[in-house]
Design an enzyme around this catalytic site. Structure first.
Site, PDB file in Angstrom:
ATOM      1  N   GLU A 137     -26.837 -21.540  29.690  1.00 26.50           N
ATOM      2  CA  GLU A 137     -25.893 -21.985  30.693  1.00 26.50           C
ATOM      3  C   GLU A 137     -25.611 -21.298  31.985  1.00 26.50           C
ATOM      4  OE1 GLU A 137     -23.984 -24.544  30.266  1.00 26.50           O
ATOM      5  OE2 GLU A 137     -23.952 -24.863  28.046  1.00 26.50           O
ATOM      6  N   GLU A 154     -22.743 -37.531  31.360  1.00 22.87           N
ATOM      7  CA  GLU A 154     -23.986 -38.390  31.061  1.00 22.87           C
ATOM      8  C   GLU A 154     -24.005 -39.855  31.151  1.00 22.87           C
ATOM      9  OE1 GLU A 154     -23.754 -34.265  29.341  1.00 22.87           O
ATOM     10  OE2 GLU A 154     -22.244 -36.232  29.094  1.00 22.87           O
ATOM     11  N   ASP A 170     -31.228 -31.898  23.986  1.00 17.56           N
ATOM     12  CA  ASP A 170     -31.260 -33.264  25.083  1.00 17.56           C
ATOM     13  C   ASP A 170     -32.140 -32.579  26.442  1.00 17.56           C
ATOM     14  OD1 ASP A 170     -29.354 -31.235  25.418  1.00 17.56           O
ATOM     15  OD2 ASP A 170     -27.803 -32.808  25.932  1.00 17.56           O
ATOM     16  N   GLU A 181     -16.588 -38.408  22.143  1.00 11.64           N
ATOM     17  CA  GLU A 181     -17.690 -37.410  22.050  1.00 11.64           C
ATOM     18  C   GLU A 181     -18.968 -37.739  21.142  1.00 11.64           C
ATOM     19  OE1 GLU A 181     -19.298 -33.387  23.249  1.00 11.64           O
ATOM     20  OE2 GLU A 181     -18.198 -35.041  23.892  1.00 11.64           O
TER      21      GLU A 181
END
Length: 552
Positions: A138, A455, A274, A389
């Site tokens: 992150e 996304e 991902d 989600e």
């Protein structure tokens, strides 16, 4: 350099790595930056262009509201609490929203606000945090990526200095016996000189998604140490890609302590995996094809995913769409699909459109379109026009056979019962559908939240830039209106708990930095002239920070 080593098949010798950096720096000064894959861009009529400008302004107004509330109530904090006006520090306490939004401010031509933010960013001390440990992934994508992108756009050297500061901090997480990084890193223990060892259980996304930022930092500074650090990871992953239980894909978890990337039976391109796959073609784009191994890795991965992970779901309108699910490799060698969709996997359609153009894989464009259309359909299927989600759907038994994929209430309800673990009557299925508020086609919705994720609009933007499909603009606008209506608060926008309810969902009082750093940026860019952050010149990291490409 922290370490030296024998190179694997994808890496340069050290002199060639330096050559890559020098070539990049030289070509950045060149006037000859011809397009290499992106078409000239979608052309709009004057009326359509005026409509897009109005929509772009509406997105900017939403961003401006959020930014000014952050500045008033949470300046210097990682996040604004958008309902109560509080402050939250989940990412080191280093002003994540401020740094993540630097390039958004520049792109939206908010230059005065950009200057204020850069001045504040200069004072951030990345050697100090109140948190016990930091998430290297992150920190890399939000902070290092944010500074690199803002420098690429503005040329402000203060931002490159901050990028180096973050890069130097993260580099120390690689100071382990085998030079694999500690992804959840106790920075305080490291400062005390305690022994550091890479974890034996690490998420593949957290170790496999450092390459773009570290390599770009090396390209900008001429110091190969960051490139060398992440190339070690790439070499190991490439060497083991064909020996996993599902060759082409890597299991969800790796053993960094022993550099094992091929042990495990669960395979997904969604959460916790991902961006590992996302960075394969993007590294090829960013480095101008000078690292051909990334193309090879991408093609192996996407061929396997297309065969095993993507599925066509049963829908009441018989849509020819695709959803990306998860796969379990069984001990007997068989492969079992779990038709578990995620908002996170919506990045795949845009990525495949990028890969199709970069590598002349035109057959991939069909899957790219169907994946994007699948996400758009899923948005529209929910009461508020927003995808949850996570969710489950019933896969067609013969996905390419329209007759076998024809809607059936009976088949849908059977799958609802199977997913619920019940062998009962259709009346029981109706009760589950009512109680769980399942739209037709959905068999379960385990996580009903919408947390301001980017996304879906990311892929709509990418596919629109590549194809010019006008209907994608209308889909993008419908998505923006739905999201803003559902998440807007007096101060900003908030994640919500349940998008399946008829009434307005309860706000979660959370606004992660990716809302201003990613989601609103992609909404703004989809309505922009294609020359603004052209895909010929830029490639986005997983936090939507555009890096300049090496163009030959």
């Amino acid at each position: 350099m922290l370490f030296a080593r024998k190179r694997g098949p994808l890496a340069f010798i050290s002199g060639a790595a330096v050559l890559l950096l020098l070539t990049y720096l030289y070509l950045r000064q060149s006037d000859d930056e011809a397009a290499v894959w992106n078409p000239p861009g979608p052309q709009q009529s004057p009326d359509a262009r005026a409509r897009s400008r109005e929509r772009q302004q509406a997105v900017k107004d939403t961003f401006s509201k959020c930014w000014h509330s952050y500045k008033e109530h949470a300046w210097g904090a990682d996040e604004l609490a958008p309902v109560t006006g509080g402050r939250r520090d989940h990412f080191g306490g280093w002003a994540a929203t401020l740094v993540d939004s630097l390039d958004t401010l520049w792109i939206m031509d908010m230059k005065a606000e950009f200057e204020d933010a850069v001045a504040a960013a200069e004072a951030i001390n990345f050697t100090h945090t109140e948190l016990r440990e930091i998430n290297v992934f992150e920190t890399n994508i939000r902070y290092l990526g944010g500074f690199l992108s803002a420098f690429d756009l503005s040329g402000d050297v203060r931002l490159l200095r901050k990028a180096v500061e973050v890069g130097d901090t993260l580099y120390k997480a690689f100071d382990t016996p085998n030079h694999m990084p500690i992804t959840r890193w106790d920075i305080h223990a490291a400062a005390r000189g305690e022994k550091q060892v890479a974890p034996n259980n690490v998420l593949i996304a957290e170790i496999g998604s450092l390459s773009m930022e570290f390599t770009h930092l090396s390209m900008l500074t001429g110091d190969a140490k960051w490139f060398d650090a992440v190339q070690r990871i790439t070499d190991e992953m490439a060497a083991q890609q064909d020996s996993t239980a599902l060759p082409g894909l890597w299991p969800l978890a790796a053993n960094a302590e022993e550099s094992i990337f091929n042990s495990g039976s669960f395979f997904t391109l969604g959460a916790m995996a991902d961006s590992t796959y996302e960075y394969l073609p993007k590294m090829a784009a960013m480095t101008g094809g000078l690292l051909p191994g990334y193309q090879t890795m991408y093609e192996k991965a996407i061929d396997t995913a297309t065969k095993h992970n993507f599925f066509r779901p049963l829908t009441p309108t018989n849509e020819d769409i695709l959803i990306s699910g998860e796969v379990h490799a069984k001990d007997d060698g068989s492969i079992e699909l779990e038709p578990h969709g995620q908002h996170l996997t919506c990045f795949l359609g845009g990525l495949m459109a990028l890969g199709a153009r970069l590598f002349n894989r035109e057959n991939d464009m069909d899957a790219a379109r169907k994946l994007v259309d699948g996400c758009v359909w899923t948005y529209k299927a929910l009461p508020h026009g927003i995808m949850p989600e996570t969710f489950y759907m019933a896969p067609c038994q013969e996905p390419n056979d329209d007759g076998a994929c024809k809607w059936s209430d009976e088949a849908w309800k059977e799958e609802v019962l199977r997913r619920a673990g019940k062998d009962a009557s259709a009346a029981d299925a109706d009760a589950i559908i009512d109680a769980d508020r399942l739209p037709k086609g959905f068999t379960a919705i385990p996580d009903r939240r919408y947390i301001l994720r980017p996304e879906a609009i990311e892929s709509v933007f990418m596919l629109y830039r590549v194809t010019g499909r006008e209907d994608l603009l209308e889909s993008a606008w419908d998505m923006f209106v739905a999201i803003n209506r559902t998440t807007s608060t007096e101060l900003a926008n908030s994640a919500v708990h349940d998008v399946t309810t008829k009434e307005k969902p309860e706000a979660a009082d959370s606004m992660e930095s990716f809302w201003t750093g990613e989601t609103l940026k992609y909404f703004y860019l989809v309505f922009s002239d294609p020359g603004l952050i052209s895909l010929d010149e830029f490639v986005f990291n997983t936090e939507a920070h555009p890096f300049r490409r090496l163009v030959r």
